[in-house]
Design an enzyme around this catalytic site. Structure first.
Site, mmCIF file in Angstrom:
data_model
loop_
_atom_site.group_PDB
_atom_site.id
_atom_site.type_symbol
_atom_site.label_atom_id
_atom_site.label_comp_id
_atom_site.label_asym_id
_atom_site.label_seq_id
_atom_site.Cartn_x
_atom_site.Cartn_y
_atom_site.Cartn_z
ATOM 1 C CB THR A 244 -0.941 0.010 1.224
ATOM 2 O OG1 THR A 244 -0.175 -0.135 2.415
ATOM 3 C CG2 THR A 244 -1.942 -1.130 1.125
ATOM 4 C CB THR B 164 1.238 5.573 3.664
ATOM 5 O OG1 THR B 164 0.381 6.552 3.072
ATOM 6 C CG2 THR B 164 1.995 6.205 4.819
ATOM 7 C CB CYS B 165 2.761 0.463 4.042
ATOM 8 S SG CYS B 165 1.191 0.684 4.906
ATOM 9 C CB SER B 166 5.194 0.669 -0.507
ATOM 10 O OG SER B 166 4.476 -0.530 -0.332
ATOM 11 C CG LEU C 107 9.488 -1.531 4.965
ATOM 12 C CD1 LEU C 107 10.031 -2.024 6.298
ATOM 13 C CD2 LEU C 107 8.852 -2.687 4.182
#
Length: 231
Positions: free
Chosen positions: A115, A117-119, A123
């Site tokens: 997704t 924001t996560c990518s 992270l």
């Protein structure tokens, strides 16, 4: 005389029948001269369609928001079994206790692998700051997500991550439910189902020393920089 009356009665009856039939036919088939009012929608203005709404599952949050969970600072983390693929491509399992026992560990969670924001932010931020975090005494940095281990492996490869951060699968949401951080996205168009709220925590020997818990999928104070400031 009788014959004359009978004929007259017959003619009267026939005329009445003809009148009734004519009236009925007139009601079913109105004369061509009648005009009907057109349906008001037939000549209405053309319909206008609004632009499609941009999909998003993130929510806003602030540091002052009161957000509750099943754990808080000072609590012992509940144990649960997580999974991951090692450097040889073998599926392994590990418990939360194994990750945190006699260690200073940073655990952070994302709503979903791949997704935006996560990518792009969450992270990668921990990967970038991993050396700084370890220089301040952090033994383990782990990312937890309610995705299966195969998805987590593909995500790790896609981002080119080595051993800076351990990507752990909480596929059944066992740990996420135990700490009360479920995020229900089943009513969203992207169809993510029940995932994890975004957070970052610092644990020493399994005891929570810092917990930055976001509201939903917001990303405001659960990044690597925020953990560094607290060390």
């Amino acid at each position: 005389m009788a014959t004359s009356l009978t004929i007259s009665k017959f003619l009267s009856t026939a005329a009445a029948t003809t009148s009734v039939a004519t009236a009925a036919r007139s009601s079913l088939f109105p004369p061509k001269s009648l005009h009907f009012v057109p349906h008001p929608l037939k000549h209405s203005l053309p319909l206008r369609f609004s632009k499609p709404t941009k999909l998003s599952f993130s929510t806003k949050s602030t540091k002052n928001s009161v957000i509750s969970a099943a754990i808080s600072v000072g609590d012992k983390l509940p144990d649960a079994t997580l999974s991951y693929f090692d450097s040889d491509g073998e599926l392994q399992t590990i418990t939360v206790s194994d990750v945190t026992a006699n260690k200073k560990a940073v655990l952070f969670a994302v709503p979903g692998a791949f997704t935006p924001t996560c990518s792009q932010k969450h992270l990668p931020g921990f990967v970038e700051k991993s050396a700084e975090l370890k220089s301040k005494g952090v033994d383990t940095i782990a990312c937890i997500s309610v995705n299966d281990a195969f998805v987590m492996k593909a995500w790790k490869e896609n981002l080119g991550i080595k051993d800076e951060v351990l990507l752990l699968s909480d596929g059944n949401g066992e740990f996420t439910k135990a700490i009360g951080c479920e995020l229900d996205l089943s009513d969203k168009p992207v169809g993510l189902g029940v995932r994890s709220r975004r957070y970052a925590l610092l644990a020493e020997n399994g005891v929570v020393k810092l917990l930055n818990l976001e509201e939903g999928g917001a990303f405001t104070f659960s990044g690597a920089e925020d953990i560094l400031k607290a060390l």
